[in-house]
Design a protein around this motif. Structure first.
Motif, PDB file in Angstrom:
ATOM      1  N   PRO A  93      -0.696  -5.040  -3.737  1.00 26.10           N
ATOM      2  CA  PRO A  93       0.614  -5.441  -3.241  1.00 26.10           C
ATOM      3  C   PRO A  93       0.454  -6.573  -2.241  1.00 26.10           C
ATOM      4  O   PRO A  93      -0.475  -6.558  -1.417  1.00 26.10           O
ATOM      5  CB  PRO A  93       1.134  -4.166  -2.564  1.00 26.10           C
ATOM      6  CG  PRO A  93      -0.104  -3.450  -2.127  1.00 26.10           C
ATOM      7  CD  PRO A  93      -1.142  -3.760  -3.175  1.00 26.10           C
ATOM      8  N   ASN A 134       5.993  -8.863  -3.046  1.00 27.48           N
ATOM      9  CA  ASN A 134       7.227  -8.283  -2.526  1.00 27.48           C
ATOM     10  C   ASN A 134       7.773  -9.196  -1.434  1.00 27.48           C
ATOM     11  O   ASN A 134       7.161  -9.344  -0.377  1.00 27.48           O
ATOM     12  CB  ASN A 134       6.983  -6.879  -1.975  1.00 27.48           C
ATOM     13  CG  ASN A 134       8.250  -6.253  -1.412  1.00 27.48           C
ATOM     14  OD1 ASN A 134       8.489  -6.286  -0.210  1.00 27.48           O
ATOM     15  ND2 ASN A 134       9.078  -5.687  -2.274  1.00 27.48           N
ATOM     16  N   TYR A 189       6.531  -2.235   0.373  1.00 25.73           N
ATOM     17  CA  TYR A 189       5.128  -1.905   0.074  1.00 25.73           C
ATOM     18  C   TYR A 189       5.014  -0.872  -1.037  1.00 25.73           C
ATOM     19  O   TYR A 189       4.239  -1.027  -1.982  1.00 25.73           O
ATOM     20  CB  TYR A 189       4.485  -1.392   1.359  1.00 25.73           C
ATOM     21  CG  TYR A 189       3.104  -0.797   1.226  1.00 25.73           C
ATOM     22  CD1 TYR A 189       1.979  -1.609   1.205  1.00 25.73           C
ATOM     23  CD2 TYR A 189       2.920   0.583   1.193  1.00 25.73           C
ATOM     24  CE1 TYR A 189       0.707  -1.064   1.115  1.00 25.73           C
ATOM     25  CE2 TYR A 189       1.651   1.135   1.106  1.00 25.73           C
ATOM     26  CZ  TYR A 189       0.543   0.302   1.068  1.00 25.73           C
ATOM     27  OH  TYR A 189      -0.714   0.859   0.991  1.00 25.73           O
ATOM     28  N   ALA A 235       6.079  -2.159  -4.493  1.00 27.51           N
ATOM     29  CA  ALA A 235       5.048  -3.005  -5.090  1.00 27.51           C
ATOM     30  C   ALA A 235       3.944  -2.157  -5.714  1.00 27.51           C
ATOM     31  O   ALA A 235       3.502  -2.426  -6.844  1.00 27.51           O
ATOM     32  CB  ALA A 235       4.473  -3.942  -4.026  1.00 27.51           C
ATOM     33  N   HIS A 236       3.499  -1.130  -5.001  1.00 22.06           N
ATOM     34  CA  HIS A 236       2.467  -0.254  -5.558  1.00 22.06           C
ATOM     35  C   HIS A 236       2.952   0.446  -6.830  1.00 22.06           C
ATOM     36  O   HIS A 236       2.224   0.540  -7.823  1.00 22.06           O
ATOM     37  CB  HIS A 236       2.054   0.793  -4.530  1.00 22.06           C
ATOM     38  CG  HIS A 236       0.835   0.428  -3.751  1.00 22.06           C
ATOM     39  ND1 HIS A 236      -0.381   0.171  -4.341  1.00 22.06           N
ATOM     40  CD2 HIS A 236       0.643   0.278  -2.419  1.00 22.06           C
ATOM     41  CE1 HIS A 236      -1.277  -0.122  -3.413  1.00 22.06           C
ATOM     42  NE2 HIS A 236      -0.687  -0.069  -2.232  1.00 22.06           N
TER      43      HIS A 236
END
Length: 242
Positions: free
Chosen positions: A12, A39, A68, A71-72
């Motif tokens: 990310p 992101n 965060y 994004a993961h």
């Protein structure tokens, strides 16, 4: 080395273009797939990732400005590997040591490894207030969930497809970090273990307000234990979703 396993690394990123090459150069050559998930980047993170040969995605959803976790989740959903690695895009975690971690995952018949920074290895420097905060959150998890995790906020993990299908990740903000470990450690079908690593000096600027983030973690860990619906109180910026 791992010809019978396909390896995916997910990173990310928010405005990491300036040092992305340095980060990707640390990734071992046996890795089959590198996924960079931007992101809310305002630089050329996506373009730089593609130029360097990585797959690149944009997921601009946020919760209070933080994406965060989203994004993961996007990286994990798009990963094609038999083994999936999550790490930060700022060179904080020792991705160059990935072979040893995967060897431990496979040799110990584990499904999920969370990389643990405590006790600190030589050369690792983490401010006392951050160490104290992690210790308090570790204690909260042990009391509420009955599992011992030495580093509930580590940002590096390695897991297989079996774990991927059972993690049930929902948190789009920083709380993805405790959620992924708690969901893995409390699932009787997932063989979970921590693995000791060093932490490097980060590249670029931190995007965290540590006190605010720590308080959010403490509240989420408590709510999640008793309701299992901690995410229901969070709102996603729908206009940011792509």
């Amino acid at each position: 080395m791992y010809k019978d396993r396909r390896i995916t690394v997910c990173l990310p990123c928010r405005n990491e273009a300036g040092h992305l090459k340095e980060v990707l150069d640390k990734i071992p050559k046996f890795v089959d797939e590198i996924i960079v998930i931007s992101n809310k980047s305002t630089d050329n993170t996506v373009g730089e990732a593609k130029k360097l040969g990585a797959k690149a995605f944009e997921d601009n959803r946020t919760i209070d400005g933080i994406g965060y976790g989203f994004a993961h989740i996007t990286g994990i959903e798009n990963a094609t590997g038999d083994i999936i690695v999550g790490a930060d895009g700022d060179a904080t975690y020792p991705i160059e040591d990935l072979a040893k971690i995967i060897d431990h995952l496979l040799g110990s018949n584990l499904d999920f490894i969370s990389c643990n920074r405590y006790p600190l290895q030589d050369g690792t420097k983490i401010p006392f207030k951050l160490k104290a905060g992690v210790w308090m959150l570790n204690t909260e998890v042990r009391v509420l969930y009955g599992v011992t995790i030495k580093d509930i906020l580590s940002g590096m993990w390695v897991f297989n497809k079996k774990a991927k299908d059972s993690l049930s990740l929902t948190m789009g903000d920083w709380n993805l970090s405790p959620q992924i470990k708690i969901n893995a450690a409390t699932n009787s079908d997932i063989a979970f273990e921590e693995y000791s690593i060093a932490q490097h000096q980060r590249l670029g600027e931190s995007h965290q307000n540590y006190f605010k983030t720590g308080f959010s973690h403490a509240v989420w860990i408590l709510k999640n234990r008793f309701t299992g619906k901690a995410s229901s109180s969070q709102t996603v910026s729908a206009s940011d979703a792509e």
